[in-house]
Design an enzyme around this catalytic site. Structure first.
Site, PDB file in Angstrom:
ATOM      1  CG  HIS A  51      -2.041   0.895   1.254  1.00  8.25           C
ATOM      2  ND1 HIS A  51      -2.301   1.770   0.239  1.00  8.25           N
ATOM      3  CD2 HIS A  51      -2.988   1.139   2.199  1.00  8.25           C
ATOM      4  CE1 HIS A  51      -3.346   2.513   0.559  1.00  8.25           C
ATOM      5  NE2 HIS A  51      -3.780   2.158   1.753  1.00  8.25           N
ATOM      6  CG  HIS A 104      -4.101   0.948  -8.599  1.00  7.47           C
ATOM      7  ND1 HIS A 104      -5.420   0.926  -8.223  1.00  7.47           N
ATOM      8  CD2 HIS A 104      -3.459   1.737  -7.709  1.00  7.47           C
ATOM      9  CE1 HIS A 104      -5.571   1.688  -7.157  1.00  7.47           C
ATOM     10  NE2 HIS A 104      -4.397   2.189  -6.823  1.00  7.47           N
ATOM     11  CG  ASP A 114       3.165   4.451  -4.396  1.00  5.98           C
ATOM     12  OD1 ASP A 114       3.217   5.561  -3.859  1.00  5.98           O
ATOM     13  OD2 ASP A 114       2.396   3.549  -4.037  1.00  5.98           O
TER      14      ASP A 114
HETATM   15  N1  CMC Z   1       4.646  -6.788 -11.200  1.00  3.68           N
HETATM   16  C1  CMC Z   1       4.505  -7.942 -11.884  1.00  3.68           C
HETATM   17  N2  CMC Z   1       3.339  -8.566 -12.074  1.00  3.68           N
HETATM   18  C2  CMC Z   1       2.259  -8.004 -11.534  1.00  3.68           C
HETATM   19  C3  CMC Z   1       2.313  -6.808 -10.805  1.00  3.68           C
HETATM   20  C4  CMC Z   1       3.561  -6.192 -10.648  1.00  3.68           C
HETATM   21  N3  CMC Z   1       3.683  -5.034  -9.984  1.00  3.68           N
HETATM   22  N4  CMC Z   1       1.081  -6.482 -10.380  1.00  3.68           N
HETATM   23  C5  CMC Z   1       0.270  -7.439 -10.830  1.00  3.68           C
HETATM   24  N5  CMC Z   1       0.981  -8.367 -11.520  1.00  3.68           N
HETATM   25  C6  CMC Z   1       0.462  -9.526 -12.244  1.00  3.68           C
HETATM   26  C7  CMC Z   1       0.076 -10.645 -11.301  1.00  3.68           C
HETATM   27  O1  CMC Z   1       1.166 -11.532 -11.088  1.00  3.68           O
HETATM   28  C8  CMC Z   1      -1.052 -11.276 -12.062  1.00  3.68           C
HETATM   29  O2  CMC Z   1      -0.509 -12.050 -13.117  1.00  3.68           O
HETATM   30  P1  CMC Z   1      -1.173 -13.498 -13.497  1.00  3.68           P
HETATM   31  O3  CMC Z   1      -2.593 -13.199 -13.861  1.00  3.68           O
HETATM   32  O4  CMC Z   1      -0.345 -13.998 -14.613  1.00  3.68           O
HETATM   33  O5  CMC Z   1      -1.062 -14.311 -12.238  1.00  3.68           O
HETATM   34  C9  CMC Z   1      -1.762 -10.118 -12.730  1.00  3.68           C
HETATM   35  O6  CMC Z   1      -0.744  -9.111 -12.889  1.00  3.68           O
HETATM   36  C10 CMC Z   1      -2.921  -9.552 -11.932  1.00  3.68           C
HETATM   37  O7  CMC Z   1      -2.402  -9.143 -10.670  1.00  3.68           O
HETATM   38  P2  CMC Z   1      -3.166  -9.183  -9.298  1.00  3.68           P
HETATM   39  O8  CMC Z   1      -2.206  -9.634  -8.229  1.00  3.68           O
HETATM   40  O9  CMC Z   1      -4.469  -9.922  -9.454  1.00  3.68           O
HETATM   41  O10 CMC Z   1      -3.501  -7.662  -9.087  1.00  3.68           O
HETATM   42  P3  CMC Z   1      -4.044  -7.012  -7.754  1.00  3.68           P
HETATM   43  O11 CMC Z   1      -5.118  -6.091  -8.172  1.00  3.68           O
HETATM   44  O12 CMC Z   1      -4.390  -8.028  -6.734  1.00  3.68           O
HETATM   45  O13 CMC Z   1      -2.767  -6.251  -7.208  1.00  3.68           O
HETATM   46  C11 CMC Z   1      -1.275  -4.562  -6.599  1.00  3.68           C
HETATM   47  C12 CMC Z   1      -2.648  -4.876  -7.192  1.00  3.68           C
HETATM   48  C13 CMC Z   1      -1.127  -3.034  -6.501  1.00  3.68           C
HETATM   49  C14 CMC Z   1      -1.160  -5.148  -5.171  1.00  3.68           C
HETATM   50  C15 CMC Z   1      -0.179  -5.174  -7.519  1.00  3.68           C
HETATM   51  O14 CMC Z   1      -0.308  -4.672  -8.824  1.00  3.68           O
HETATM   52  C16 CMC Z   1       1.226  -4.934  -6.966  1.00  3.68           C
HETATM   53  O15 CMC Z   1       1.692  -5.696  -6.108  1.00  3.68           O
HETATM   54  N6  CMC Z   1       1.915  -3.857  -7.461  1.00  3.68           N
HETATM   55  C17 CMC Z   1       3.221  -3.533  -6.950  1.00  3.68           C
HETATM   56  C18 CMC Z   1       3.081  -2.791  -5.634  1.00  3.68           C
HETATM   57  C19 CMC Z   1       2.641  -1.372  -5.841  1.00  3.68           C
HETATM   58  O16 CMC Z   1       3.159  -0.660  -6.708  1.00  3.68           O
HETATM   59  N7  CMC Z   1       1.684  -0.941  -4.998  1.00  3.68           N
HETATM   60  C20 CMC Z   1       1.187   0.430  -5.008  1.00  3.68           C
HETATM   61  C21 CMC Z   1      -0.235   0.471  -5.424  1.00  3.68           C
HETATM   62  S1  CMC Z   1      -0.733   2.156  -5.784  1.00  3.68           S
HETATM   63  C22 CMC Z   1      -0.816   2.911  -4.256  1.00  3.68           C
HETATM   64  C23 CMC Z   1      -2.191   2.960  -3.703  1.00  3.68           C
HETATM   65  O17 CMC Z   1      -3.126   3.433  -4.384  1.00  3.68           O
HETATM   66  O18 CMC Z   1      -2.311   2.513  -2.554  1.00  3.68           O
END
Ligand code: CMC
Length: 445
Positions: free
Chosen positions: A284, A323, A380
């Protein structure tokens, strides 16, 4: 009026407002049920009546991480993740960043409308005159270890504020609610700066009521022996914009924490402390710190392809990308990106990580692995570079996020407290453990 607004929003491809119904056949029993659809949602409780036997608990919905569950009605922040749109009380983030100030946006979030001149002057005056904290708060912060994480200091100190304002427990008292909102927005920069100076072993700098909200924060961070501190207007503006961008973001992890904890009718200081705890996590608020660590590890532009291969092989995560809601470019990232150069120029910082970040973005946006998954830079990705140029250590990044998000948390807390539909948050579970075991005495295990 509300109906007209809802219809207008729907016409613009906005909020789903459709009324209707869902016909559900329970194939376990052959029974058919009508479930009402309102505002594009069905009520989970409408499924409870679907039972196999009379003593059956009834059907529940399962939604770990609440990815498809609306937990409240809210008129504060609108996001269209597919289109990359973010609006506060109907005003676009682009217009607010261009024309407004952080304190005006805080007013907008809390009060629901833009202030007139007198309203804004009064709000600014009252916030400015509540920036001091009780000396015992300052003393208690001095008790932390020299290397305590500033977010841990902020989290516990905001919790401790609850003991200084016992009246804040009276949630039914409008004046107490308002004063808690004012105090928290006013004191958060003071506590953040005290934590920063504590880590450096420097004396705390008291607030300067002649400066703007971000200008005063810069003074509390950097002032040394000057009689009065004059913030660089470019840095003041960059902070203003960063804080507007971070002011609210509807039902994210920390806001959901504030609402859930606040729903127990605890005082707002404790509820906001819960939000700070949620924001502390690397997925987060901690993501921009992780971005800088990632850029540091990549080291040179030449290493980018190998790094991205590691991401595709799932050995790494591309921090600052992706995101839960935006499946398009995060509009906040676009605005921040414009300010990076300006801040680097004002601070004469030059930052080799910027080149790596820009190249990394280009490579990722050119790669089907990322575009197929709709992974674009989020807020971020660039904010850490700005903070680094301001000489703010990476430990402080999450604290920098908590300062403006306090306005959003409080607007959401107020909305929750005043919502007649609010009940204490209490999710259900699917129990997967053992049942009815006989207790085994210690000597027989
Ligand atoms: N790098 C590589 N792969 C990713 C990433 C990433 N940053 N984010 C998502 N994926 C992949 C994930 O592995 C999945 O692939 P597959 O379908 O092949 O398994 C696919 O994309 C969908 O991902 P998800 O995990 O279902 O996405 P989510 O909505 O649960 O996760 C997130 C959102 C923000 C936690 C994630 O994108 C992440 O960990 N990003 C990096 C951390 C980050 O930058 N966080 C700040 C968020 S913005 C600040 C805020 O608003 O709070």
């Amino acid at each position: 009026m509300a109906d007209e607004q809802a219809e207008a929003a729907e016409d613009q491809g906005g909020v789903a407002t459709g009324k209707g119904s869902l016909t559900v056949t329970d194939n376990r029993t052959g029974e058919t049920y009508e479930v009402e659809i309102n505002d594009g949602t069905v009520r989970a409780m409408d499924f409870r009546g679907m039972k196999v036997t009379d003593d059956d608990f009834g059907l529940m919905t399962y939604d770990p991480a609440f990815t498809n569950t609306a937990s409240c009605r809210s008129s504060i922040t609108y996001i269209d993740g597919e289109a990359g749109v973010l609006e506060h009380r109907g005003y676009s983030i682009e217009q607010l960043c261009e024309q407004s100030t952080f304190l005006e946006v805080a007013y907008l979030l809390v009060h629901g409308e833009l202030p007139g001149k007198a309203g804004l002057d009064c709000w600014t005056h009252v916030i400015t005159h509540h920036t001091y904290v009780h000396e015992n708060i300052k003393k208690s912060m001095e008790g932390f270890r020299y290397d305590a994480h500033p977010m841990a200091m902020l989290l516990s100190t905001v919790g401790a504020l609850s003991s200084f304002y016992p009246g804040a427990k009276k949630l039914e008292d409008e004046t107490e609610r308002y004063m808690a909102v004012v105090r928290l927005i006013a004191k958060m920069p003071t506590l953040a700066a005290f934590a920063y100076r504590h880590n450096l072993g420097l004396p705390s700098v008291y607030p300067d009521n002649d400066l703007s909200y971000p200008g005063n924060f810069l003074s509390m961070l950097y002032r040394m022996t000057e009689v009065s501190y004059e913030p660089d207007p470019r840095l003041e503006r960059a902070l203003e914009v960063l804080w507007i961008l971070h002011a609210d973001h509807e039902q994210n992890c920390s806001t959901a924490a504030v609402r859930a904890v606040g729903s127990s009718q605890v005082d707002p200081y404790s509820a906001v402390a819960a939000g700070i705890a949620a924001l502390y996590g690397p997925l987060h608020g901690g993501a921009n710190e992780a971005v800088l660590q990632m850029l540091e590890r990549i080291g040179t532009v030449e290493n980018i392809p190998a790094f991205l291969q590691g991401v595709k092989d799932r050995k790494e995560r591309l921090m600052g990308f992706g995101h839960r809601v935006y499946k398009n470019y995060d509009p906040r990232a676009r605005i921040i990106k414009k300010h990076v150069d300006e801040v680097l120029e004002a601070t004469e910082a030059g930052n080799p990580k910027l080149e790596i970040a820009q190249e990394l973005e280009k490579h990722a946006l050119d790669d089907e692995y990322f575009t197929d998954r709709k992974l674009y830079p989020n807020v971020d990705f660039y904010s850490g570079l700005i903070y680094e140029a301001l000489s703010i250590p990476s430990d402080m990044f999450t604290v920098m996020f908590a300062i403006p998000r306090t306005a959003g948390w409080l607007a959401q807390w107020l909305e929750m407290v005043c919502d007649p539909e609010t009940k204490i948050a209490r999710p259900r579970q699917i129990y997967t453990g053992a049942r009815q075991l006989d207790y085994v005495p210690m000597d027989q295990r």
